[in-house]
Design a protein around this motif. Structure first.
Motif, PDB file in Angstrom:
ATOM      1  N   SER A 177       0.780  -1.240   0.000  1.00 64.34           N
ATOM      2  CA  SER A 177       0.000   0.000   0.000  1.00 64.34           C
ATOM      3  C   SER A 177       0.812   1.289   0.000  1.00 64.34           C
ATOM      4  O   SER A 177       0.243   2.377  -0.002  1.00 64.34           O
ATOM      5  CB  SER A 177      -0.971   0.029   1.193  1.00 64.34           C
ATOM      6  N   MET A 233      -0.596   5.946  -5.461  1.00 63.03           N
ATOM      7  CA  MET A 233      -1.759   5.236  -4.917  1.00 63.03           C
ATOM      8  C   MET A 233      -2.683   4.758  -6.032  1.00 63.03           C
ATOM      9  O   MET A 233      -2.955   5.497  -6.987  1.00 63.03           O
ATOM     10  CB  MET A 233      -2.530   6.141  -3.958  1.00 63.03           C
ATOM     11  N   ALA A 234      -3.173   3.514  -5.895  1.00 64.16           N
ATOM     12  CA  ALA A 234      -4.108   2.961  -6.879  1.00 64.16           C
ATOM     13  C   ALA A 234      -5.472   3.646  -6.737  1.00 64.16           C
ATOM     14  O   ALA A 234      -5.930   3.895  -5.613  1.00 64.16           O
ATOM     15  CB  ALA A 234      -4.250   1.461  -6.683  1.00 64.16           C
ATOM     16  N   GLU A 236      -8.515   2.534  -7.154  1.00 64.30           N
ATOM     17  CA  GLU A 236      -9.580   1.761  -6.511  1.00 64.30           C
ATOM     18  C   GLU A 236      -9.506   1.839  -4.986  1.00 64.30           C
ATOM     19  O   GLU A 236     -10.529   1.705  -4.292  1.00 64.30           O
ATOM     20  CB  GLU A 236      -9.553   0.303  -6.959  1.00 64.30           C
ATOM     21  N   TYR A 237      -8.336   2.048  -4.468  1.00 64.52           N
ATOM     22  CA  TYR A 237      -8.233   2.162  -3.012  1.00 64.52           C
ATOM     23  C   TYR A 237      -8.854   3.471  -2.536  1.00 64.52           C
ATOM     24  O   TYR A 237      -9.598   3.504  -1.539  1.00 64.52           O
ATOM     25  CB  TYR A 237      -6.773   2.062  -2.564  1.00 64.52           C
ATOM     26  N   SER A 247      -3.589  -3.384  -6.224  1.00 66.37           N
ATOM     27  CA  SER A 247      -3.197  -1.985  -5.991  1.00 66.37           C
ATOM     28  C   SER A 247      -1.675  -1.837  -5.972  1.00 66.37           C
ATOM     29  O   SER A 247      -1.120  -0.825  -6.414  1.00 66.37           O
ATOM     30  CB  SER A 247      -3.801  -1.493  -4.673  1.00 66.37           C
ATOM     31  N   ASP A 248      -0.995  -2.836  -5.440  1.00 64.24           N
ATOM     32  CA  ASP A 248       0.476  -2.789  -5.445  1.00 64.24           C
ATOM     33  C   ASP A 248       1.029  -2.870  -6.864  1.00 64.24           C
ATOM     34  O   ASP A 248       2.102  -2.299  -7.140  1.00 64.24           O
ATOM     35  CB  ASP A 248       1.025  -3.925  -4.598  1.00 64.24           C
ATOM     36  N   SER A 251       0.967   0.595  -8.240  1.00 64.26           N
ATOM     37  CA  SER A 251       2.117   1.333  -7.693  1.00 64.26           C
ATOM     38  C   SER A 251       3.408   0.911  -8.375  1.00 64.26           C
ATOM     39  O   SER A 251       4.298   1.740  -8.642  1.00 64.26           O
ATOM     40  CB  SER A 251       2.207   1.100  -6.180  1.00 64.26           C
ATOM     41  N   ALA A 306      -8.560  -2.659 -12.082  1.00 63.84           N
ATOM     42  CA  ALA A 306      -7.619  -3.473 -11.321  1.00 63.84           C
ATOM     43  C   ALA A 306      -7.531  -4.890 -11.852  1.00 63.84           C
ATOM     44  O   ALA A 306      -6.475  -5.543 -11.797  1.00 63.84           O
ATOM     45  CB  ALA A 306      -8.009  -3.485  -9.850  1.00 63.84           C
TER      46      ALA A 306
END
Length: 833
Positions: A177, A233-234, A236-237, A247-248, A251, A306
């Motif tokens: 994250s 930062m993604a 969707e988060y 999400s990683d 990034s 994603a």
């Protein structure tokens, strides 16, 4: 005292067990540091600032293990400006990061060495050696990159991060994250490692349910390092409130973009949620200059959806990672290389040499070389690994080579099988010598040559012999004289292989200029005399050695040792005409040298003898063949000096004084030789007495004045006497006793030249011969002048006995009793002069 006590309690175990670079003697940071387990002296890197941490190189005081110490000062100015809640939040995130590194163990996650210590003043822990963060190594960030990154190293690093993310997602069930350029660390081996784990999110809560989502916020009053970056930062988060491992990957795509675009992320959101929302659906900008495969990869990673992103396990299959260097690194990876068969490893090592140039120096040094050194344990792979090891070693400095490579090579210097190992090591002997100091080379590397000379394989012996000439010029003379030469001589004596025999002779030829004359004459010449083969190759090689040796040893050794061997070998039945003429040319050359040097030696010896004779006989000695003194004086004064003769010689003094005080000429008499009379000045008459029978020569009167004594004629006996020194004769005569008067003699001297029995002409001018006849004469009046006559017939011979010259007749009185001399008449008389 309070300050000292505070410092003591604030001191950690890490600071007590390790020497930090700031508190020990610092060294310049190497551009290509070796692995952390290097046994060489440590090289300290300058301190780094990674986020809020200060990273320093350190070495354990006992084990010398190298680490990097991470510390955070609780009393720093940044902490003093924070509010209490911000301080607590900062310390909480930093402690969580260190705790995660302690708990999570994976090759792609930064390795913790010493756990976190929370003291009164600081947070401190130790990890594996660190070179830089990815942010500090990206060019174009306004600073000099600490690590030079090329495309291959970037691709390799991305794949390593993928492995680390796969571990976090599948095994640890965590979402990083906060993945960014500042949370990726490059270690001393050039590997990329995941760090910055203080904001990880578990996929499952401790109770077993899903983890609760937290709204992202950015506080400008709190350090950005402990907050999630909105630039990486993604969407969707932040927008969909979803906790996904994908999400990683978003990034990671932003990290790849920043690495290729001078550190700029694809979108600048400035910590704003609205900015992130605005840029979420936009295409990735400014990709026209990038590689097409890279563009395709970035579009699949930096996307709003994603589910369309690749996973850490599928990303390596993209064309961007299909280059030959990346495939090479993947094949060489420690986790997979061990599972390969020996045939696959051999094929890989053969092809590796052709692609090494496509890797950066740092990648070759930090990544490939350590992997090759680990595989050297398999002796069957050594012939294929060693060429690659030496290829990479060429770019290493001497300290790096001594610390990284030499310890792995040293055990190989005594292994004789397979012979390819020895051949490869001998081919790189010059590089080994250049990369090591003098003592290390003599103690650790030279045994390789000695063991190769003892090998049972002729090709290894020949290769070792070819290295000897250069060694003779670089190592100590004592090593050549006492160790190297005897070993080469042993090979020469034992070998039955023609090529090895010729190679040893070629080696001897190179060693001639190094060895001294004693070794050449006492060791090498006898060794060459034992050659029994008539092969022209051996014979001509021996000729070259003998020629070089013949110009260095002394002439006696050439004449008595070298030339006889050359004559013997020149009669070899297998020599052709040109080879025989070559022998004759060398023989003539050495013979002329012996002739010239020996002639000069004889000239010098004769000159030395002449000088010695001159010194013994005195200056102006005619008997020694020196320059005539009279002629020398005459030339010096510009006038000639007349020789002594009857007309020119004036006898102012007693002739006996002249004969006794100067070096006398040779006295010889012969009845057949005519004599010419010489008139001497009158001498004082002396009374004779019957009791006085011993003849003594009369010296010159002192104080001037003519003598009144009348001598009687005398002569030497025949046959001729030998040539004794008159001084030596008179030294044996007893002194005149005082007493009655002495007899008087008439003395006649002849100047007839001496006739030598040697018919050859003499270089000396003729010398006068004195025929002296001594006969008692009748008393004469004191006033009558004495008459000296010379006659070839002597009245009576003299006898020589006991060193005393005595007359043959009784002494007669030489003066009348009327004129007896007074006591004063004998006052100045000294018969021996």
């Amino acid at each position: 005292m309070f300050a000292a006590a505070t410092s003591f309690f604030a001191r950690s175990n890490i600071s007590a067990s390790y020497n930090l670079s700031s508190s020990s003697t610092p060294g310049s940071r190497s551009s290509t540091p070796g692995p952390s387990n290097s046994s060489s002296s440590p090289t300290y890197s300058p301190p780094l600032n990674i986020g809020l941490w200060r990273v320093q190189s350190a070495t354990h005081k006992v084990t010398n293990k190298r680490v990097s110490v991470w510390s955070f000062d609780k009393r720093s100015p940044e902490m003093e400006r924070l509010r209490p809640l911000a301080k607590d939040r900062t310390l909480e995130v930093l402690k969580a990061e260190a705790s995660s590194l302690t708990r999570l163990r994976h090759p792609s996650i930064l390795e913790m060495v010493e756990p976190l210590e929370d003291t009164r003043t600081e947070l401190i822990f130790a990890t594996e050696p660190v070179l830089s963060s990815l942010e500090l190594s990206i060019p174009g960030m306004g600073r000099t990159p600490i690590v030079d990154l090329d495309e291959v190293e970037i691709q390799k690093g991305i794949l390593q991060i993928c492995k680390g993310l796969s571990f976090l997602h599948s095994s640890a069930q965590l979402i990083h994250s906060n993945l960014g350029t500042e949370s990726i660390i490059i270690n001393s081996s050039g590997d990329w490692k995941i760090a910055g784990l203080g904001l990880t999110i578990p996929l499952m809560a401790p109770g077993g349910g899903p983890t609760r989502w937290e709204f992202p916020t950015f506080d400008g009053h709190v350090p950005s390092y402990i907050q999630r970056s909105f630039d990486y930062m993604a969407p969707e988060y932040a927008l969909d409130e979803q906790l996904l491992t994908a999400s990683d990957m978003f990034s990671l795509g932003c990290v790849i973009y920043a690495v290729h675009c001078k550190g700029r992320p694809p979108f600048k959101n400035h910590g704003s949620l609205s900015g992130l929302r605005d840029n979420a659906g936009k295409p990735v900008p400014a990709m026209e200059s990038l590689d097409p495969d890279l563009q395709n990869l970035l579009r699949t990673l930096i996307t709003r959806q994603a589910t369309s992103r690749p996973t850490p396990t599928t990303l390596p299959s993209y064309p961007f990672f299909s280059s030959l260097p990346i495939s090479t690194l993947n094949f060489l990876d420690r986790s997979t290389f061990a599972t390969k068969t020996r045939e696959e490893k051999i094929s890989f090592m053969k092809g590796l040499a052709s692609v090494l140039e496509r890797f950066s120096e740092g990648l070759r040094t930090r990544k490939i070389l350590p992997s090759l050194l680990e595989e050297m344990k398999d002796t069957h792979l050594l012939p294929y690994i060693l060429p690659n090891v030496f290829s990479i070693s060429n770019i290493l400095s001497a300290p790096q080579f001594a610390g990284m490579v030499l310890p792995s090579l040293k055990p190989l210097f005594v292994i004789k099988e397979p012979p390819q190992n020895m051949l490869t090591l001998l081919d790189n002997l010059l590089m080994l010598q250049n990369k090591t100091d003098k003592n290390t080379f003599r103690e650790q590397v030279l045994p390789l040559v000695y063991n190769a000379l003892e090998s049972e394989h002729a090709v290894v012996q020949e290769r070792a012999l070819k290295t000897v000439p250069e060694l003779c010029e670089s190592i100590d003379y004592a090593e050549v004289q006492g160790v190297l030469f005897p070993r080469v001589a042993m090979v020469f004596s034992k070998t039955r292989v023609l090529t090895v025999k010729v190679a040893t002779l070629t080696t001897f030829l190179a060693m001639v200029k190094t060895l001294d004359q004693s070794s050449l004459t006492q060791k090498l010449v006898p060794l060459l005399s034992k050659i029994r083969t008539k092969e022209p190759a051996v014979t001509m090689a021996t000729l070259n050695v003998q020629e070089a040796m013949g110009m260095k040893v002394d002439r006696e050794a050439v004449a008595t040792l070298v030339l006889p061997q050359l004559w013997t070998m020149s009669m070899g039945p297998l020599l052709n005409l040109d080879q025989f003429q070559r022998f004759m040319g060398v023989i003539r050359k050495l013979g002329e040298r012996v002739e010239e040097e020996h002639k000069q030696f004889l000239r010098d010896s004769q000159r030395l003898e002449d000088r010695s004779a001159t010194a013994m006989n005195g200056n102006g000695s005619q008997a020694a063949g020196s320059v005539d003194f009279a002629s020398l004086v005459g030339r010096a004064n510009g006038a000639s000096v007349k020789p002594d003769s009857e007309a020119s010689t004036g006898w102012d003094d007693d002739p006996w004084a002249t004969m006794l005080n100067d070096d006398p000429p040779s006295f010889q008499t012969s009845p057949a030789m005519p004599t010419s009379p010489v008139t001497l000045p009158p001498v004082r008459s002396m009374p004779s007495s019957p009791q006085q029978s011993t003849f003594q020569s009369r010296p010159s009167p002192l104080g001037g004045g003519a003598s009144t004594a009348t001598p009687t004629p005398f002569s030497f006996p025949s046959p001729p006497l030998s040539r004794p020194s008159l001084n030596s004769m008179t030294s044996a005569m007893p002194a005149f006793p005082s007493g009655p008067p002495k007899p008087n003699y008439n003395i006649s001297l002849s100047t007839t030249p001496i006739m030598s029995s040697n018919p050859q002409p003499q270089p000396q001018p003729p010398k006068p011969n004195y025929n002296i006849s001594l006969t008692p004469s009748a008393p004469m009046a004191a006033t009558t002048p004495p008459m000296f006559t010379s006659s070839p017939m002597m009245a009576a011979p003299l006898t020589m006995g006991s060193g005393v010259l005595a007359p043959s007749k009784p002494a007669q009185p030489s003066w009348s009793t009327a004129s007896k001399p007074s006591k004063d008449d004998w006052a100045d008389f000294d018969p021996l002069g």
